[in-house]
Design a protein around this motif. Structure first.
Motif, PDB file in Angstrom:
ATOM      1  N   LEU A 103      39.138 -19.426   5.570  1.00 52.46           N
ATOM      2  CA  LEU A 103      40.437 -18.765   5.590  1.00 52.46           C
ATOM      3  C   LEU A 103      40.478 -17.462   4.796  1.00 52.46           C
ATOM      4  O   LEU A 103      41.333 -16.607   5.049  1.00 52.46           O
ATOM      5  CB  LEU A 103      41.508 -19.707   5.021  1.00 52.46           C
ATOM      6  N   LEU A 104      39.591 -17.315   3.839  1.00 52.69           N
ATOM      7  CA  LEU A 104      39.629 -16.201   2.899  1.00 52.69           C
ATOM      8  C   LEU A 104      39.768 -14.861   3.596  1.00 52.69           C
ATOM      9  O   LEU A 104      39.031 -14.553   4.522  1.00 52.69           O
ATOM     10  CB  LEU A 104      38.354 -16.208   2.046  1.00 52.69           C
ATOM     11  N   GLY A 105      40.748 -14.072   3.159  1.00 51.70           N
ATOM     12  CA  GLY A 105      40.889 -12.720   3.670  1.00 51.70           C
ATOM     13  C   GLY A 105      42.235 -12.447   4.300  1.00 51.70           C
ATOM     14  O   GLY A 105      43.185 -13.224   4.187  1.00 51.70           O
ATOM     15  N   THR A 106      42.301 -11.308   4.961  1.00 46.70           N
ATOM     16  CA  THR A 106      43.512 -10.848   5.639  1.00 46.70           C
ATOM     17  C   THR A 106      43.265 -10.901   7.135  1.00 46.70           C
ATOM     18  O   THR A 106      42.264 -10.376   7.624  1.00 46.70           O
ATOM     19  CB  THR A 106      43.865  -9.419   5.196  1.00 46.70           C
ATOM     20  N   TRP A 107      44.195 -11.551   7.856  1.00 41.95           N
ATOM     21  CA  TRP A 107      44.029 -11.822   9.281  1.00 41.95           C
ATOM     22  C   TRP A 107      45.210 -11.288  10.077  1.00 41.95           C
ATOM     23  O   TRP A 107      46.357 -11.513   9.719  1.00 41.95           O
ATOM     24  CB  TRP A 107      43.899 -13.329   9.503  1.00 41.95           C
TER      25      TRP A 107
END
Length: 140
Positions: free
Chosen positions: A34-38
């Motif tokens: 999930l880590l980050g910007t989506w």
């Protein structure tokens, strides 16, 4: 002669060991997925089977795995689309899947089970298809 055979076998073994395409990839069901910007680009499925194409940047989810928070920026408001969270900050957790699901872990956001999640070649997919829910596609 034995030295050449041994060297050849050693070379082949080392070559195969170093060619691991999962190296560096986050483990399925882990928070690192999930880590980050989506950027949400598509939502589809559900009982109606409707497909919603979403312009990149209209709905942005940012996961912070240190604080277990999800920050949503939602600037997409077409008629009849209720498959996205409103802008704001939410808590999330990863829990063991219950019932008949195609995964071992599911994503729960503010107490709501969003289903399975996985990295794909093009981004991130979150799926509630096993419960007649939506499938959400994201790109970085």
């Amino acid at each position: 002669m034995k030295t050449i055979k041994l060297f050849t076998i050693l070379f082949i073994a080392l070559s195969m060991w170093s060619c691991n395409d999962t190296e560096g990839a986050p483990a399925e069901g882990s928070e690192e997925v999930l880590l980050g910007t989506w950027n949400m680009t598509k939502a589809y499925g559900g009982i109606s089977g409707t497909v919603y194409d979403i312009p990149k940047g209209d709905i942005v989810w940012t996961f912070n795995i240190q604080s277990n928070t999800l920050t949503v920026a939602n600037n997409h408001n077409p008629d009849h689309f209720d498959g996205a969270l409103a802008s704001g900050t939410y808590t999330y957790q990863i829990v063991d899947a219950v019932g008949e699901t195609p995964c071992t872990k599911t994503l729960v956001i503010d107490g709501n089970d969003f289903g399975c999640f996985s990295r794909t070649d093009t981004g991130l997919t979150i799926s509630q298809v096993h419960a007649d829910g939506l499938m959400l596609d994201f790109v970085e």
